[in-house]
Design an enzyme around this catalytic site. Structure first.
Site, PDB file in Angstrom:
ATOM      1  N   GLU A 273      -3.157   7.828   7.807  1.00 49.43           N
ATOM      2  CA  GLU A 273      -2.634   7.697   6.865  1.00 49.43           C
ATOM      3  C   GLU A 273      -1.602   6.678   7.112  1.00 49.43           C
ATOM      4  OE1 GLU A 273      -4.962  10.236   3.326  1.00 49.43           O
ATOM      5  OE2 GLU A 273      -2.973  10.342   3.721  1.00 49.43           O
ATOM      6  N   PRO A 274      -0.622   6.512   7.520  1.00 47.81           N
ATOM      7  CA  PRO A 274       0.708   5.880   8.230  1.00 47.81           C
ATOM      8  C   PRO A 274       1.067   4.819   7.600  1.00 47.81           C
ATOM      9  CG  PRO A 274      -1.168   5.135   9.816  1.00 47.81           C
ATOM     10  CD  PRO A 274      -1.979   5.576   9.443  1.00 47.81           C
ATOM     11  N   GLY A 275       2.068   4.259   6.714  1.00 46.01           N
ATOM     12  CA  GLY A 275       2.701   4.108   5.755  1.00 46.01           C
ATOM     13  C   GLY A 275       3.520   2.884   6.971  1.00 46.01           C
ATOM     14  N   ARG A 276       5.322   3.914   6.103  1.00 49.30           N
ATOM     15  CA  ARG A 276       6.237   3.442   6.624  1.00 49.30           C
ATOM     16  C   ARG A 276       5.815   2.785   7.867  1.00 49.30           C
ATOM     17  NH1 ARG A 276      10.237   6.668   4.203  1.00 49.30           N
ATOM     18  NH2 ARG A 276       9.653   8.117   3.461  1.00 49.30           N
ATOM     19  N   ARG A 312      15.673   2.788  -2.389  1.00 49.92           N
ATOM     20  CA  ARG A 312      15.984   4.449  -1.164  1.00 49.92           C
ATOM     21  C   ARG A 312      16.721   4.712  -1.524  1.00 49.92           C
ATOM     22  NH1 ARG A 312      14.915   4.467   3.222  1.00 49.92           N
ATOM     23  NH2 ARG A 312      13.407   6.333   2.892  1.00 49.92           N
ATOM     24  N   CYS A 355      23.782  -1.718 -14.275  1.00 48.27           N
ATOM     25  CA  CYS A 355      25.102  -0.889 -15.057  1.00 48.27           C
ATOM     26  C   CYS A 355      24.646   0.950 -14.530  1.00 48.27           C
ATOM     27  CB  CYS A 355      24.981  -1.013 -16.768  1.00 48.27           C
ATOM     28  SG  CYS A 355      25.021  -2.838 -16.939  1.00 48.27           S
ATOM     29  N   GLU A 356      24.523   1.584 -13.292  1.00 52.60           N
ATOM     30  CA  GLU A 356      24.422   2.440 -12.909  1.00 52.60           C
ATOM     31  C   GLU A 356      25.669   2.819 -11.607  1.00 52.60           C
ATOM     32  OE1 GLU A 356      22.214   4.684 -13.911  1.00 52.60           O
ATOM     33  OE2 GLU A 356      20.953   3.638 -14.736  1.00 52.60           O
ATOM     34  N   TYR A 384       8.396   0.856   0.844  1.00 52.72           N
ATOM     35  CA  TYR A 384       9.135   1.852   0.182  1.00 52.72           C
ATOM     36  C   TYR A 384      10.646   0.523  -0.832  1.00 52.72           C
ATOM     37  CZ  TYR A 384       6.061   4.991   1.548  1.00 52.72           C
ATOM     38  OH  TYR A 384       4.803   5.543   1.929  1.00 52.72           O
TER      39      TYR A 384
HETATM   40  N1  LLP Z   1      -0.835  10.228   3.100  1.00 54.07           N
HETATM   41  C1  LLP Z   1      -0.261  10.512   1.485  1.00 54.07           C
HETATM   42  C2  LLP Z   1      -1.331  11.402   0.600  1.00 54.07           C
HETATM   43  C3  LLP Z   1       1.445   9.629   0.975  1.00 54.07           C
HETATM   44  O1  LLP Z   1       1.568  10.486  -0.086  1.00 54.07           O
HETATM   45  C4  LLP Z   1       1.732   9.296   1.532  1.00 54.07           C
HETATM   46  C5  LLP Z   1       3.335   8.670   1.692  1.00 54.07           C
HETATM   47  C6  LLP Z   1       1.235   8.321   2.916  1.00 54.07           C
HETATM   48  C7  LLP Z   1       0.103   8.674   3.352  1.00 54.07           C
HETATM   49  C8  LLP Z   1       1.811   7.781   3.492  1.00 54.07           C
HETATM   50  O2  LLP Z   1       3.460   8.169   3.963  1.00 54.07           O
HETATM   51  P1  LLP Z   1       4.197   7.263   4.832  1.00 54.07           P
HETATM   52  O3  LLP Z   1       3.462   7.444   6.282  1.00 54.07           O
HETATM   53  O4  LLP Z   1       4.933   5.991   4.555  1.00 54.07           O
HETATM   54  O5  LLP Z   1       5.475   8.014   5.414  1.00 54.07           O
HETATM   55  N2  LLP Z   1       9.013   6.778  -1.691  1.00 54.07           N
HETATM   56  C9  LLP Z   1       9.414   7.034  -0.390  1.00 54.07           C
HETATM   57  C10 LLP Z   1       8.578   8.466   0.511  1.00 54.07           C
HETATM   58  C11 LLP Z   1       7.353   8.642  -0.131  1.00 54.07           C
HETATM   59  C12 LLP Z   1       6.117   8.361   0.110  1.00 54.07           C
HETATM   60  C13 LLP Z   1       4.926   8.948  -0.608  1.00 54.07           C
HETATM   61  N3  LLP Z   1       3.663   9.773  -0.372  1.00 54.07           N
HETATM   62  C14 LLP Z   1      10.852   6.788   0.266  1.00 54.07           C
HETATM   63  O6  LLP Z   1      10.725   5.937   0.213  1.00 54.07           O
HETATM   64  O7  LLP Z   1      11.034   7.039   1.142  1.00 54.07           O
END
Ligand code: LLP
Length: 427
Positions: A273-276, A312, A355-356, A384
């Protein structure tokens, strides 16, 4: 391959000048690179190819429909965390079987919706959720596939707000309880509980915690096998790093080299499950300087971009490299990252108009001279960023564009005042 590069003293996104986008569409604006999304998705799928994983892009990191369509075209499946995200994936044309539905607090309505739409797998986070899901499976008379999100109590070494795999975190089910639940539901006629899901935090800038969590999961799977309970799916989650500060994240190949040998011959279907790692360095945020100010102790560059556009830095004290869009040849950055300090630069805070005092995009940065009107690019903002934006202080959300070579496609228009008040006016 970096698709945001300076050439002739000005920032280019692929074959397009970033300044030209700001002139045409205003600021703040998110600019994404199609080539970067493509490269990042391919590098992770190629690195893990020996496992033939289903690569479920984590929608929450950057959920724009046009981005989801782009990734689906590349072969991505999707990790969704709410009915809203399931709907985004479906609207982007995803096969429902290519959606995994995670989330620590799914409502019954969300679960029912996802069953009706026939999503591929539920990642279940509590015994209560499992009970509800099995009941709904019976009510709908549908076979429902599920994995338990197991909390392996492994330290991912991330910011405490993004650590999810320790005992004290709200996420997942601890090992002992998971063992009991697998046994309890082993013979359910419709709920097929045959998967283990892991996600311990993000960004995890080392392969070691993955090795630790997977090793624990494999022990669990073996223990279950000894009781004739068969697990055929292992979801190893997301959290793979991206370079913000410069060179801190392992490459996809480095993660793969550590992980593949552990699971290769286990006969398990693998989900990731890659995101970032796909989205962070595929986007920047361009802001315009509205004011500069010198106090006794500080220099401030005030921009029209704010914590409402990119939270962030305020929320996690996260570092994002920021630099003028058109610094000229003399101040063209030779590289990006925390260590950059060129002659002729001075120390400033880059702040927004909200305003923070937490409203900053960068603190104590060595920047070239900045004047009112100058554009500033905030890098590594694709993940994000836009998704966590808000309308606080009645600020319309930023526009988003997707660049493909020399072509620029508006993929989310800038919000207007009418957008801000629409839900209030209609009642
Ligand atoms: N799988 C699950 C179950 C997750 O909760 C997440 C992210 C991912 C995959 C994807 O993670 P990634 O590959 O994108 O790192 N807002 C925070 C990050 C929160 C991540 C939440 N879960 C930030 O800006 O660093």
């Amino acid at each position: 391959m970096d698709h945001f590069k300076y050439s002739n003293g000005t920032l280019q996104c692929e074959g397009t000048e970033a300044a030209a986008i700001a002139e045409e569409l205003g600021t703040p604006t998110y600019v994404y690179s199609k080539a970067a999304f493509t490269d990042h998705f391919r590098s992770i799928s190629d690195a893990f190819a020996p496992l033939r994983p289903k690569v479920c892009y984590s929608i929450k990191s950057c959920h724009n429909l046009h981005i989801l369509r782009l990734l689906r075209g590349l072969g991505a499946a999707f990790d969704a965390v709410s009915a809203g995200e399931v709907r985004r994936a479906l609207e982007a044309g995803a096969n429902p079987q290519d959606i995994v539905f995670a989330g620590v607090g799914k409502t019954e309505a969300e679960m029912a919706f996802a069953i009706e739409r026939n999503v591929g797998c539920f990642n279940v986070e509590t015994p209560t959720e499992l009970e509800t899901l099995s009941r709904l499976a019976t009510e709908f008379n549908r076979e429902v596939r599920a994995a338990l999100r197991v909390n392996p109590d492994v330290d991912a070494g991330t910011h405490p707000y993004t650590t999810t795999g320790k005992d004290e975190n709200k996420f997942g089910i601890e090992m002992g309880q998971a063992r009991e639940l697998y046994a309890q539901y082993a013979h359910h006629p419709l709920l097929k509980l045959a998967g283990v899901h892991l996600h311990i935090g993000s960004p995890v800038n080392s392969a070691e915690p993955y090795v630790e969590m997977i090793t624990k999961a494999l022990t669990l799977i073996d223990e279950l096998l000894a009781k004739n309970i068969y697990i055929n799916l292992l979801n190893i989650g997301g959290g793979y790093g991206a370079d913000y500060e410069g060179g801190e994240s392992p490459t996809a190949a480095q993660y793969a080299d550590a992980i593949i040998p552990l699971v290769k011959d286990r006969g398990l279907a693998i989900i990731m499950e890659p995101g970032r790692s796909i989205s962070a360095n595929a986007g920047i945020l361009i802001c315009r300087t509205t004011s500069v100010k010198q106090t006794k102790t500080k220099s401030f560059v005030i921009t029209d971009g704010a914590m409402t556009d990119l939270i962030r830095p305020a929320l996690y004290q996260a570092y994002h490299f920021a630099w003028p869009v058109a610094p000229g040849e003399a101040f063209t950055p030779p590289h990006r990252g925390k260590s950059l300090r060129l002659d002729g630069t001075s120390l400033v805070d880059i702040v927004g108009p909200v305003c923070e005092s937490s409203d900053f995009l960068g603190k104590d940065r060595w920047l070239p001279p900045i004047n009112k009107g100058d554009l500033i690019a905030v890098f590594s903002a694709g993940a994000y960023g836009a998704v966590m934006s808000s309308q606080y202080n009645s600020r319309p959300r930023a526009a988003e564009v997707l660049v493909d070579g020399e072509s620029v496609q508006l993929i989310r228009r800038r919000e207007t005042y009418d957008d801000l008040v629409a839900a209030e006016r209609e009642v």
